[in-house]
Design a protein around this motif. Structure first.
Motif, PDB file in Angstrom:
ATOM      1  N   VAL A  37       0.951  -1.261  -0.050  1.00 40.13           N
ATOM      2  CA  VAL A  37      -0.044  -0.045  -0.153  1.00 40.13           C
ATOM      3  C   VAL A  37       0.769   1.378  -0.103  1.00 40.13           C
ATOM      4  O   VAL A  37       1.968   1.428   0.517  1.00 40.13           O
ATOM      5  CB  VAL A  37      -0.940   0.054   1.213  1.00 40.13           C
ATOM      6  N   ASP A  38       0.356   2.264  -0.690  1.00 42.70           N
ATOM      7  CA  ASP A  38       0.894   3.487  -0.665  1.00 42.70           C
ATOM      8  C   ASP A  38       0.758   4.482   0.567  1.00 42.70           C
ATOM      9  O   ASP A  38      -0.689   4.799   0.674  1.00 42.70           O
ATOM     10  CB  ASP A  38       0.755   4.235  -2.015  1.00 42.70           C
ATOM     11  N   ALA A  39       1.541   4.458   1.540  1.00 38.82           N
ATOM     12  CA  ALA A  39       1.048   5.115   2.903  1.00 38.82           C
ATOM     13  C   ALA A  39       1.820   6.417   3.139  1.00 38.82           C
ATOM     14  O   ALA A  39       2.735   6.580   3.792  1.00 38.82           O
ATOM     15  CB  ALA A  39       1.486   4.211   3.930  1.00 38.82           C
ATOM     16  N   PRO A  40       1.453   7.650   2.337  1.00 36.88           N
ATOM     17  CA  PRO A  40       2.137   8.693   2.501  1.00 36.88           C
ATOM     18  C   PRO A  40       2.115   9.320   4.012  1.00 36.88           C
ATOM     19  O   PRO A  40       1.208   9.230   4.831  1.00 36.88           O
ATOM     20  CB  PRO A  40       1.470   9.694   1.528  1.00 36.88           C
ATOM     21  N   ASP A  41       3.196   9.719   4.448  1.00 35.90           N
ATOM     22  CA  ASP A  41       3.170  10.388   5.959  1.00 35.90           C
ATOM     23  C   ASP A  41       2.258  11.712   6.031  1.00 35.90           C
ATOM     24  O   ASP A  41       2.291  12.362   4.934  1.00 35.90           O
ATOM     25  CB  ASP A  41       4.701  11.021   6.195  1.00 35.90           C
TER      26      ASP A  41
END
Length: 453
Positions: free
Chosen positions: A447-451
């Motif tokens: 999954v793409d989990a940006p801060d």
């Protein structure tokens, strides 16, 4: 041998393409008719039908497995061996395939090779009753009667265990041990249908994919993988209960590339080095060096190019050939380099930025009733690839009986062929909230989990 293995997605079976509905129907008809022919004992006719099916889907696991069974029944053992070796390369964690290869070795009289196959099967699935029984047969063929008896007892085969007891009682133990030693040294009439690499007598390691640790991106770390055993079978097709799940993890560090090719991820730029061929996008290009030819790449479906471009506009995928390098600006994007370890993986089309030519790819889509189809790239083989995301991709474990839903804009991809995808609303009763991909099975998703999100 096994004739009931489930369809896997690594042959493109989950993907739909506008021009291939007729091919799908022909494939399904040929596989069904081939399976029926085997059930009726017509191995020759089954072989012709399954070879026809594989012209449509050359890497379909079920069709290849059924063809291996028909060749086994026809006595063409070296061809059956080659098919099962290839299947094991594509699906190294499937215990049934190793059982089937072991049965080929048993019929060839290659007991040492058969023992290795059944032992590896039991490493993957310790309670696999058929593998236990066949290991007893292989050990008996080698003359290791005492060990064979132990495995027959574990398999619940009291009759064969008693036969081993009679042999032990009739022959002094010292003679039995000597006979086993002589058998080990004896040259078996076995000739491999495929060339083996040095060291191939060791158990086949399970490959996986691991992330690099670039300067500003978090490493994905280990991917915990689990694969259920498929169905083992004798010479007659039959269904067995799924074996216990075997979990395993392996890691391998991918270092920053040398001049031989690969990817280097810096604080503000990404270096893409080409030696031979590389497929890459060039959005964010800062500069390039070397003698490189560039050609727009077309999408591929079931091994054949289509007339559709792979990517649009500035994000068109290109095939670079020659020697040289590109410098790409990161532009607040996160780049992650992975190494594919000869197992299938699936990525959202837009996140796949570049990959080495040694990686085989196919495009496809998972259809949605709402019209928001998911466009994917299926990759397999050994090589390096580069992903581009908003944040650092993170692994999420997927377990059987607990479907995972990922919002579409946060999906990166998944790993393992037994995962079944489905496009669904994030909330069934409120479709206006967006769509997600639901994954069912076992393995790992990214999954793409940006801060800060």
């Amino acid at each position: 041998m096994d004739s009931t293995t489930p369809r896997h997605v690594d042959d493109g079976g989950l993907f739909e393409d506008d021009a291939d509905l007729a091919d799908n129907q022909e494939f399904e008809r040929a596989v069904t008719d081939g399976s029926d022919a085997l059930q009726r004992g017509h191995a020759g006719g089954a072989r012709l039908l399954l070879e026809k099916a594989l012209r449509f889907k050359p890497r379909n696991q079920r069709a290849r497995n059924l063809l291996g069974l028909s060749l086994f029944k026809l006595g063409e053992l070296e061809k059956a061996e080659a098919i099962y070796r290839g299947l094991i390369e594509d699906h190294p964690a499937d215990p049934t395939l190793r059982v089937n290869l072991g049965l080929v070795f048993l019929k060839l009289g290659a007991a040492n090779e058969a023992v290795r196959c059944f032992e590896t099967t039991l490493d993957l699935s310790p309670e696999h009753r058929k593998a236990q029984n066949y290991l007893g047969l292989a050990l008996a063929q080698k003359g290791e009667v005492a060990k064979a008896r132990e495995w027959f007892l574990k398999a619940g085969n009291a009759a064969m265990a008693q036969r081993m007891e009679h042999q032990l009682a009739a022959t002094p133990l010292r003679d039995v041990a000597q006979k086993a030693q002589d058998t080990l040294a004896e040259a078996r009439p076995f000739k491999a249908a495929t060339d083996e690499k040095p060291g191939s007598t060791e158990r086949v390691p399970v490959s996986t994919w691991v992330a690099t640790a670039p300067a500003t991106a978090m490493p994905i770390g280990r991917l915990a993988l689990s694969q259920s055993g498929a169905v083992a079978a004798n010479e007659s097709p039959e269904v067995d209960e799924p074996s216990a799940l075997a979990e395993y993890t392996t890691t391998r560090k991918l270092s920053l590339p040398s001049r031989e090719g690969g990817f280097g991820i810096g604080l503000t730029e990404v270096l893409i080095q080409v030696r031979g061929e590389m497929l890459t996008r060039l959005d964010g290009l800062v500069a390039s060096w070397g003698q490189l030819s560039l050609k727009p790449e077309l999408k591929r479906f079931r091994g054949r190019p289509t007339d559709k471009p792979f990517g649009e506009g500035a994000r068109r995928m290109l095939r670079a050939a020659g020697e040289g390098r590109f410098v790409i600006s990161r532009e607040n994007r996160v780049f992650t380099a992975l190494e594919l370890g000869d197992e299938p993986a699936y990525f959202r089309e837009e996140v796949l930025f570049a990959f080495e030519e040694s990686i085989v790819f196919e495009n496809g889509r998972v259809p949605s009733k709402s019209g928001h189809d998911l466009h994917l790239v299926h990759v397999r083989g050994r090589g390096k690839l580069l992903l581009v995301t908003v944040g650092a991709p993170k692994a999420v474990e997927l377990t059987r009986g607990e479907p995972l839903r990922i919002p579409m804009d946060q999906l990166v991809g998944w790993h393992r062929p037994l995962i079944q995808p489905r496009v669904v609303p994030i909330v069934d009763e409120a479709p206006e909230l967006g769509i997600a991909l639901e994954l069912s099975g076992e393995g790992s998703a990214l999954v793409d989990a940006p801060d800060g999100r």
